[in-house]
Structure formats: structure tokens, C-alpha cells
Write a protein that holds these residues in place. Structure first.
Motif, mmCIF file in Angstrom:
data_model
loop_
_atom_site.group_PDB
_atom_site.id
_atom_site.type_symbol
_atom_site.label_atom_id
_atom_site.label_comp_id
_atom_site.label_asym_id
_atom_site.label_seq_id
_atom_site.Cartn_x
_atom_site.Cartn_y
_atom_site.Cartn_z
ATOM 1 N N SER A 83 0.866 -1.099 0.044
ATOM 2 C CA SER A 83 0.039 0.028 -0.122
ATOM 3 C C SER A 83 0.977 1.130 0.007
ATOM 4 N N GLU A 84 0.384 2.303 -0.228
ATOM 5 C CA GLU A 84 1.110 3.616 -0.354
ATOM 6 C C GLU A 84 1.210 3.961 1.158
ATOM 7 N N PRO A 85 2.533 4.379 1.353
ATOM 8 C CA PRO A 85 3.118 4.396 2.683
ATOM 9 C C PRO A 85 2.082 5.573 3.561
ATOM 10 N N GLY A 86 1.640 5.208 4.924
ATOM 11 C CA GLY A 86 0.927 6.379 5.751
ATOM 12 C C GLY A 86 -0.618 6.041 5.250
ATOM 13 N N THR A 87 -0.987 5.336 4.459
ATOM 14 C CA THR A 87 -2.421 5.172 4.378
ATOM 15 C C THR A 87 -2.932 3.965 5.011
ATOM 16 N N GLN A 88 -2.399 2.916 5.166
ATOM 17 C CA GLN A 88 -2.960 1.661 5.783
ATOM 18 C C GLN A 88 -1.921 0.980 6.644
ATOM 19 N N PHE A 89 -2.652 0.393 7.862
ATOM 20 C CA PHE A 89 -1.658 -0.371 8.690
ATOM 21 C C PHE A 89 -1.598 -1.877 7.989
ATOM 22 N N HIS A 90 -0.381 -2.058 7.902
ATOM 23 C CA HIS A 90 -0.100 -3.518 7.503
ATOM 24 C C HIS A 90 1.020 -3.977 8.218
ATOM 25 N N TYR A 91 0.776 -4.856 9.437
ATOM 26 C CA TYR A 91 1.847 -5.491 10.247
ATOM 27 C C TYR A 91 2.962 -6.001 9.346
ATOM 28 N N SER A 92 4.288 -5.821 9.737
ATOM 29 C CA SER A 92 5.330 -6.330 9.034
ATOM 30 C C SER A 92 6.465 -6.407 9.935
ATOM 31 N N THR A 93 6.799 -7.689 10.190
ATOM 32 C CA THR A 93 7.988 -7.997 11.081
ATOM 33 C C THR A 93 9.344 -7.672 9.957
ATOM 34 N N GLN A 94 9.511 -7.671 8.756
ATOM 35 C CA GLN A 94 10.500 -7.451 7.852
ATOM 36 C C GLN A 94 10.541 -5.879 8.100
ATOM 37 N N GLY A 95 9.603 -5.084 8.110
ATOM 38 C CA GLY A 95 9.933 -3.836 8.232
ATOM 39 C C GLY A 95 10.904 -3.288 9.176
ATOM 40 N N PHE A 96 10.842 -4.131 10.612
ATOM 41 C CA PHE A 96 11.771 -3.663 11.271
ATOM 42 C C PHE A 96 13.337 -3.956 10.876
ATOM 43 N N THR A 97 13.515 -4.879 9.989
ATOM 44 C CA THR A 97 14.891 -4.958 9.701
ATOM 45 C C THR A 97 15.157 -3.515 9.030
ATOM 46 N N VAL A 98 14.211 -2.985 8.331
ATOM 47 C CA VAL A 98 14.846 -1.708 7.764
ATOM 48 C C VAL A 98 14.969 -0.669 8.990
ATOM 49 N N VAL A 99 14.438 -0.522 10.160
ATOM 50 C CA VAL A 99 14.438 0.030 11.081
ATOM 51 C C VAL A 99 15.873 -0.214 11.858
ATOM 52 N N SER B 276 18.115 -15.212 12.498
ATOM 53 C CA SER B 276 19.348 -14.225 12.316
ATOM 54 C C SER B 276 18.850 -13.148 11.203
ATOM 55 N N TYR B 277 17.901 -13.442 10.506
ATOM 56 C CA TYR B 277 17.577 -12.488 9.335
ATOM 57 C C TYR B 277 16.448 -11.536 9.822
ATOM 58 N N LYS B 278 15.890 -11.562 11.081
ATOM 59 C CA LYS B 278 15.040 -10.767 11.620
ATOM 60 C C LYS B 278 15.094 -10.426 13.276
#
Length: 385
Positions: free
Chosen positions: A188-204, A266-268
Motif C-alpha cells: 500500500s502507499e505509505p501512511g495510508t493503511q496499517f500492514h503489520y510487518s516484521t520485515q519492516g523492522f529490519t529496515v529500522v 538471524s535474518y529478523k
């Protein structure tokens, strides 16, 4: 409260099984190890009764519980077994997979960087993590922390999914983890919808490395674990010899207990790869409640739910979720191979609960809420007539 989805449709495979009757006898055995307590005898008894019922209904091998009252760590203990094969009892020192409650630890460290002026939460993530590819829209760290970035979660809930059942070990966990999803389209376009993401925390984690100049794991140890007194919290490294690490279990469809499916997390690590004990997590709660890790205003900002632009209700802040059921609390739950976890913090009475188990797919958050109600003197709801 947002739960960690994705493990409800796991492939079953043959394994040695432990009869439920034997497990219940083990789980309710009076082999408990606990610290000297300041908790009242009445509350302790109510909590032990709640855990006993939980053990009987779920057949979970081991549970560790820790309690914070008035901003102080007051009680911790273990029930049942950390290792069924060796009959090793669980205690407040037993190390469990934290699963997704790792996200709250990571978010707290990210907010430290924001406090210090080293991280702009609203800048594109590529400012600090240039290895993450540009997308059709800019993505900010604030959006990633709040699961509003449009980064996908796992592709499926099956153990056959190479992410869910990962077997590869990464010596560079952040860059190795990014490769699983970095080239995938946003959901989805950022900011528009909640989509739970463990992968996103690797970006963090990648953002934190760029902002701090330190490895993610080193930054966590030096800036979160050490100041909070979390002496035993560490990466769930399958190659390392780690004292007090529990074994991990699940259940067959028929209810028999067995060893859980394999996982190399180790990947997350930022979103679900830490090991900790009930005692250490209670110390984290104490540090948060006493403003030892971030300032009060920063803490409140982290705990304030974000607002997706699609207008849907959101109970998730920055790495922390609001706990429903009228408890006025925040925290997180977690679930992955061989673990179900939860921790809750009630800011006004300065109370907290930690529940860590060594079986996946059981209601750790439900038990956590029940225990928090005991601490707060909230009467349980009566069943409808």
C-alpha cells in the motif's frame, strides 16, 4: 493489541510426541524457582492460580512470569519445564524467544537516536539505510515503526515458506534480512493503511546502524540492555552455547506436544530475533516506567497510536500497541516457532507483567491481561447468562 500473525497454517511433520497427561503432571509440578518477593500473598496466589489454569488448558511445557508494581520489579518465577527431555525446570532466568516483542525493544532504541538528534523520524529511510531501494513513494522511519510503510509481512504462514522456516544463518543479519524483501512491491502507499510487518523492522535496524554508526546488536546492548540491567538478553544464535535457553515446543492437531519446527531467526533480529528472560524483561519495564531509557515525553510519543490516512482505527504506536480490554496499558505480544510471549505496561499505576512460554500458538497475551487485572484489582468479566 496487534498480534504477530502468520503461524496458524504451519505444515505438520512427524516427530516424537509427549502424552498430554504426562505433560500436565510435569507442568503442574511444584518445582518453581522465584526471587524474594514483595508481592502480596493474595495477589501471588491469584497469579499462580491463573498460571496453573493456563498450563492445564494449553499443555504448554514451561512458563515464566514477572511482575512490576509501583515501578519496581517485585516478583518473578517459573512454572513447569524449560526442557522436557532433561526435566529442567523453568525459572525467571530461563531464556525464551521473544518473537515480536523484540519490536518494542528496537523501537525504544530508535527513539533514543531521535532524542539525541541523530535520527529524523520523518526523513526517507534511505538517508540512513541507502541499501534499501527507492520505492514509488518515500518511506519514513516513523511509518515503518508504526507498520504504515506498506512493507509486506511474511508471504505465507507455512513452515515451507523460506522466511517463516528460514534455515540460513546470516553473519550480517541486517543486510541479509533486507534481501528477503527489499525488491518486492509495497502492499500500500505509505501512511495510508496499517500492514503489520516484521520485515519492516529490519529496515529500522538498518536505519539505526546508519544513524548511529554502530552495529544494530551492539547499539542495543550498550543503550538498552546495559542501562536497564538486562544482563542475559541476547541474540537467538543457534550456533552459540547459551546457558538457560529453553527448548522450543509446539502441538499436533491431536494435542500431543513435540519439538517445534526449526528456525534460524538471524535474518529478523530487530523484529523477532532476541532471547530474554522474564526477569530481564521486567527490568526493561522498570527502566521504561522510571524514564531510564527515554524521556517521559518521548515515551508518550512512542505509545501514542498513529493515524492511517484511510481513516481506519489504529491502536499501534511506534513499536508498541495499546492493550485492549479496558486496561489502559501498552505492550506487545509475540509468536514464532516454539514460543508465545507478551508483556504489558500500565503507566499510571506503574505496573507491568511479563509472560514468556516455550510453546507456539498459546494465549500468552490473554494470560498477561488476566495477571494485570489481578495487579490492578480489576474484577474479571462475568460470563453472559
Amino acid at each position: 493489541m496487534v498480534l504477530d500473525p502468520g503461524f496458524g497454517c504451519r505444515r505438520r511433520r512427524p516427530s516424537s510426541m509427549i502424552p498430554i497427561l504426562v505433560l500436565v503432571l510435569f507442568a503442574t509440578a511444584p518445582w518453581l524457582y522465584s526471587q524474594e518477593t514483595k508481592l502480596s500473598e493474595e495477589k501471588r496466589q491469584q497469579i499462580e492460580n491463573a498460571v496453573s489454569s493456563f498450563l492445564t488448558s494449553t499443555h504448554v511445557p514451561g512458563v515464566s512470569v514477572a511482575i512490576v508494581e509501583n515501578g519496581q520489579y517485585e516478583w518473578g518465577t517459573g512454572f513447569g519445564f524449560a526442557d522436557l527431555e532433561d526435566h529442567a525446570p523453568a525459572s525467571e532466568h530461563t531464556l525464551f524467544r521473544l518473537a515480536s516483542i523484540s519490536k518494542s525493544l528496537t523501537a525504544t532504541a530508535a527513539m533514543q537516536l531521535w532524542e539525541r538528534g541523530q535520527l529524523d523520524l520523518d526523513a526517507p529511510v534511505q538517508k540512513y539505510c541507502p541499501s534499501f531501494p527507492q520505492k514509488p513513494w518515500p518511506i519514513t522511519t516513523r511509518e515503518v515503526l508504526g507498520h504504515l510503510a506498506g512493507i509486506r509481512h511474511y508471504k505465507s504462514g507455512s513452515q515451507d515458506d523460506p522466511e517463516v522456516g528460514n534455515t540460513k544463518h546470516f553473519d550480517n543479519p541486517i543486510q541479509g534480512g533486507l534481501k528477503f524483501f527489499e525488491n518486492d512491491p509495497l502492499v500500500s502507499e505509505p501512511g495510508t493503511q496499517f500492514h503489520y510487518s516484521t520485515q519492516g523492522f529490519t529496515v529500522v535496524g538498518c536505519v539505526m546502524e546508519g544513524a548511529s554508526g554502530a552495529k544494530y546488536t551492539d547499539f542495543m546492548r550498550q543503550n538498552v540492555f546495559a542501562p536497564a540491567g538486562m544482563e542475559h538478553t541476547q541474540v537467538d544464535d543457534r550456533f552459540a552455547i547459551i546457558p538457560y535457553r529453553t527448548r522450543f515446543y509446539d502441538k499436533t492437531d491431536s494435542g500431543a506436544v513435540r519439538n517445534a519446527d526449526f528456525l534460524d531467526s538471524s535474518y529478523k533480529i530487530p523484529g523477532g530475533g532476541w532471547l530474554s528472560s522474564a526477569e530481564d524483561m521486567a527490568r526493561f519495564e522498570v527502566a521504561i516506567l522510571n524514564d531510564k531509557l527515554v524521556r517521559r515525553a518521548t515515551r508518550d510519543r512512542m505509545w501514542t497510536p498513529l493515524k492511517p490516512s484511510d481513516g481506519t482505527k489504529d491502536s499501534y504506536g511506534l513499536g508498541w500497541g495499546a492493550i485492549e480490554d479496558g486496561l489502559a496499558a501498552v505492550g506487545h505480544s509475540g509468536g514464532q516457532q516454539g514460543t508465545s510471549t507478551a508483556f504489558l505496561v500500565a503507566p499510571v499505576p506503574r505496573a507491568g507483567v511479563v509472560v514468556l512460554t516455550n510453546m507456539e500458538g498459546v494465549g500468552a497475551m490473554d494470560l498477561g491481561k488476566e495477571i494485570l487485572k489481578v495487579l490492578l484489582g480489576v474484577a474479571p468479566k462475568k460470563p453472559a447468562p
